[in-house]
Enzyme design. Structure first.
Site, PDB file in Angstrom:
ATOM      1  N   SER A   1      39.074 -65.133  17.361  1.00 44.15           N
ATOM      2  CA  SER A   1      38.389 -65.280  16.082  1.00 44.15           C
ATOM      3  C   SER A   1      36.910 -64.978  16.241  1.00 44.15           C
ATOM      4  O   SER A   1      36.346 -65.115  17.329  1.00 44.15           O
ATOM      5  CB  SER A   1      38.537 -66.718  15.570  1.00 44.15           C
ATOM      6  N   ASP A   2      36.276 -64.589  15.142  1.00 38.38           N
ATOM      7  CA  ASP A   2      34.822 -64.611  15.122  1.00 38.38           C
ATOM      8  C   ASP A   2      34.385 -66.067  15.256  1.00 38.38           C
ATOM      9  O   ASP A   2      35.161 -66.996  15.013  1.00 38.38           O
ATOM     10  CB  ASP A   2      34.284 -63.976  13.840  1.00 38.38           C
ATOM     11  N   CYS A   3      33.146 -66.272  15.636  1.00 38.67           N
ATOM     12  CA  CYS A   3      32.735 -67.603  16.086  1.00 38.67           C
ATOM     13  C   CYS A   3      32.839 -68.657  14.980  1.00 38.67           C
ATOM     14  O   CYS A   3      32.210 -68.513  13.924  1.00 38.67           O
ATOM     15  CB  CYS A   3      31.338 -67.535  16.661  1.00 38.67           C
TER      16      CYS A   3
ATOM     17  N   SER B   1      35.424 -69.284  13.176  1.00 35.90           N
ATOM     18  CA  SER B   1      36.143 -68.827  11.985  1.00 35.90           C
ATOM     19  C   SER B   1      37.183 -69.826  11.494  1.00 35.90           C
ATOM     20  O   SER B   1      37.396 -69.961  10.291  1.00 35.90           O
ATOM     21  CB  SER B   1      36.839 -67.489  12.268  1.00 35.90           C
TER      22      SER B   1
END
Length: 775
Positions: free
Chosen positions: A295-297, A299
């Site tokens: 995931s993006d940070c 998310s």
């Protein structure tokens, strides 16, 4: 010159030798203790997962079998915990290598034996070279330096790069990180750079693990009160298939990337990191990702806390892992997954599946093979970072990416004999870190534009503005006086990270503050010709300078990296012949009034109230078009050989009515494997200077350009070729019919239009008729 048909320079040959020669002496590094399976640790000798000779899938399954649930969930975040009883150290997954090893992520630091790393031009500049072999060569150098820093205990092996989102909107602050607006160019960049980073020896082992991000339809940071954490991108099946997903599909299927990162935003109401159709069905299923999804940070926390998509934290982590997420940048999964399992929302086997994907990548990297120095790439060390060859490649990349937009007269190239004094003016005239853009590390060193020009001739320097915001005219007077006394004036203007960046989208395409006024006044006063050099990631409306005869020449340098000033000077004085082409459309300022950033549609509406996006669909006025770029010489195209007709073989097992009334056929109904259209081009250099030329081949499909849903034109092939003055080179462009001559209908179905396709190469046109043939 790095390129398929381009002879190698001495610098390039040095790079190739460094990358391929097993006999070159490298400094062995033993600063890093083994991550796992230390041969000195008697406890680990009996573990099957430590047997390097065993198949990696078996080793990964064995390791998962040893772990307790508590140990498993602590491996689901980027800061993965150690498992001391199994001899496994903690690991930080988050490192970045967008255009050089970066210290943006906590997995990599600079200092000691590694004070810096080679900082290549920002991606948008490198993309302007349209040179796939250069892109791969940069990846090879970056991964050499990344491995060296890992061996020295200063870096990781999992790099969350590249960013391959489409530059859909010119205001996007992160457009600088992307390879531009064309899906095929972005996908080709992705596959090339990833191959360079990961290595491509066919063994399945990884030099470093790359990550293509941010999946998908992610291209808004903070605009008009809407931020990326709350944005719901409403995307048609058509736009998803023929624009937003194209680079990711190419990255996974052609680049064989080890990781894909899902984005913060929702896509049609579902968070990207909780959508099984995107992650499990598409990325892992249809595209066959051999690696992990991250995931993006934060998310997962974002779609729980900010988007309120899940009712509890436990439900959020269950939704994410069930959808196909394997690892989170952030602590949310590690904190709540154990509770989700114990509460029956998640099966422990589903956690095991996620860990198998991440642990397999670590094993492919050699992290479970004992002492780092005994592994492939294990002898890379400080002597392999910031080498002269690497820095020369950074200079070459900048030179290939800089675009000559205007050259009246021609004014350029300048001559040190005739232009003995140059007034160097502007807020970007003597900058360092501005040149490397965002997601950068600590450069080996910098050559500013002022320093670069100073190596050719005498300079008079005035900033003109304190910074790019240029709020006042207090420094205008000195800049004007410098221009009055010099043989030529070079204005280095543009943007920096205070204007366009992550978290910061632009609200204007004009030069900031009073920069335009400074350019006009200096050009009016200049004794000699005035040259405008722009640094920016996104496009800028400089219509005033384009139309001003007193601004004789314009260069766009993007953010040209650590050697940017030298590359700019080399082009200004003719040591380098510019060959870059714009990888994005430069729109006029009034384009913004009718195009909200939140509208994802690529195609114009029938009412013309919404004009569409990118060169493929937008038909309005432009400042400079996609693909624009001039040279100091003249290239002439001639088609040497090209077919007039191509048979499209249909799968005989399909029913006869499956061709959509004969006007177009589904790609899935065609035998695509060897269906390629070959075009041979002769490129003649009709000028007096050697030069590198970018061949861009476009196709207008049947029905294109008439306001329908079919693109008015689309890029179907490109290649860089070096041609000596007065010489001719033959170039072969192979166009895969199913991939590049197909279009996507309103239902998201990719089809090949039958009938006449018009190819455009410069001012040369050729028609090819595609006709169905049932086998």
């Amino acid at each position: 010159m790095i390129g398929t048909a381009v002879p190698a320079t001495a610098a390039t040959l040095v790079v190739v030798l460094l990358l391929t020669s097993g006999g070159i002496c490298r400094l062995a590094v033993d600063a890093r203790e083994p991550f796992a399976c230390d041969p000195k640790d008697e406890r680990t000798r009996g573990f099957p997962f430590c047997r390097a000779s065993s198949p990696i899938p078996e080793r990964a399954r064995d390791l998962v079998g040893w772990l307790t649930l508590q140990e498993k969930v602590k491996l689901l975040g980027n800061t993965a915990a150690a498992v001391p009883r199994l001899g496994i150290r903690g690991y930080e997954w988050w490192s970045e290598a967008l255009h050089g090893v970066s210290n943006v992520g906590p997995g990599t630091q600079f200092g000691g034996d590694f004070p810096g790393a080679t900082s290549f031009p920002q991606v948008i500049t490198t993309a302007a070279s349209f040179n796939a072999s250069l892109w791969e060569a940069i990846g090879q150098v970056v991964s050499d330096e990344a491995r060296a820093m890992y061996n020295g205990g200063m870096g990781g092996l999992t790099y969350w790069s590249p960013n391959i989102n489409i530059l859909r909107d010119p205001r996007w602050g992160r457009g600088q990180e992307t390879p531009g607006e064309d899906p095929i160019v972005v996908g080709r960049y992705a596959a090339s750079y990833v191959r360079g980073l990961q290595g491509s020896d066919g063994s399945g082992r990884l030099k470093v693990a790359a990550c293509c991000k941010h999946f998908t339809a992610y291209d808004l940071d903070n605009w008009n009160g809407v931020d990326r954490f709350h944005f719901n991108a409403r995307v048609s099946k058509q736009d998803m298939e023929d624009t937003f997903n194209v680079p990711f599909r190419m990255c996974v299927m052609e680049g064989k990337v080890a990781s894909v990162m899902c984005s913060y935003n929702q896509v049609n109401g579902v968070p990207a990191c909780a959508d099984p159709n995107l992650l499990r069905k598409t990325v892992r299923g249809a595209w066959r990702l051999d690696g992990y999804v991250v995931s993006d940070c934060d998310s997962v926390g974002v779609f729980y806390d900010k988007q309120h998509y899940a009712s509890t934290p436990q439900q959020a982590v269950a939704d994410a892992i069930k959808a196909g997420l394997d690892l989170e940048c952030g602590p949310f999964l590690a904190t709540h997954s154990g509770e989700a399992v114990r509460g029956g929302l998640l099966n422990e086997a589903e956690v095991d599946g996620a860990l198998l994907n991440t642990l397999t990548v670590q094993m492919r990297l050699g992290m479970f093979d004992g002492t780092p120095s005994a592994q492939p790439y294990g002898t890379l060390g400080p002597n392999d970072v910031c080498t002269p060859a690497h820095q020369e490649l950074a200079l070459e990349a900048a030179g290939q990416g800089i675009v000559l937009l205007k050259n009246q007269g021609p004014t350029l190239p300048l001559s040190p004999r005739r232009h003995r004094t140059v007034a160097v003016v502007g807020p970007n005239s003597d900058v360092t870190v501005t040149m490397i853009g965002n997601y950068a590390g600590v450069a080996c060193g910098y050559t500013t534009p002022l320093q670069g020009i100073g190596k050719y001739t005498n300079t008079i320097h005035q900033q003109g503005c304190v910074d790019v915001a240029c709020h006042d005219d207090k420094l205008f007077g000195a800049a004007i006086e410098a221009a009055r006394g010099a043989d030529v004036t070079v204005l280095v203007m543009g943007l920096d990270q205070s204007i366009e960046a992550e978290f910061k989208d632009r609200d204007s395409l004009l030069l900031p503050g009073r920069q335009q006024e400074l350019v006009a006044k200096v050009a009016m006063a200049s004794k000699g010709p005035t040259v405008l050099v722009l640094m920016s990631g996104g496009p800028v409306d400089i219509s005033f300078a384009k139309n001003d005869p007193r601004v004789a020449a314009i260069l766009w340098a993007g953010y040209p990296g650590q050697a940017g000033g030298a590359a700019i000077a080399d082009i200004l004085f003719g040591s380098t012949n510019p060959g870059g082409k714009l990888p994005m459309t430069w729109y006029p300022q009034d384009y913004l009034a009718s195009v909200p950033m939140t509208v994802m549609d690529m195609r114009p509406t029938g009412s013309n109230l919404y004009p569409g996006r990118t060169y493929r669909f937008y038909q309005g006025p432009v400042v400079y078009p996609f693909g624009h770029g001039m040279s100091y010489t003249q290239f002439v195209h001639t088609i040497a050989a090209a077919p007039a007709a191509v048979a499209v073989p249909l799968d005989g097992r399909r029913p006869a009515n499956a061709t959509n009334s004969g006007r177009a056929v589904r790609v899935t109904h065609v035998r695509c494997a060897r269906l390629s259209l070959g075009v041979q081009l002769d490129i003649t250099n009709a000028g007096a200077r050697d030069g590198a030329h970018t061949v861009l081949v476009y196709s207008t499909p049947p029905g294109g350009g008439g306001g329908s849903w079919v693109p008015q034109k689309q890029l179907v092939g490109f290649q860089k070729v070096q041609v000596a003055a007065g010489a001719r080179e033959r170039v072969q462009i192979n166009i895969h019919v199913c991939k590049y001559l197909s279009v996507v209908d309103r239902l998201g179905v990719r089809r090949i239009p039958l009938g006449e396709h018009r190819l455009h190469i410069g001012d040369v046109k050729h028609s090819v008729s595609l006709q169905a043939e049932r086998l």
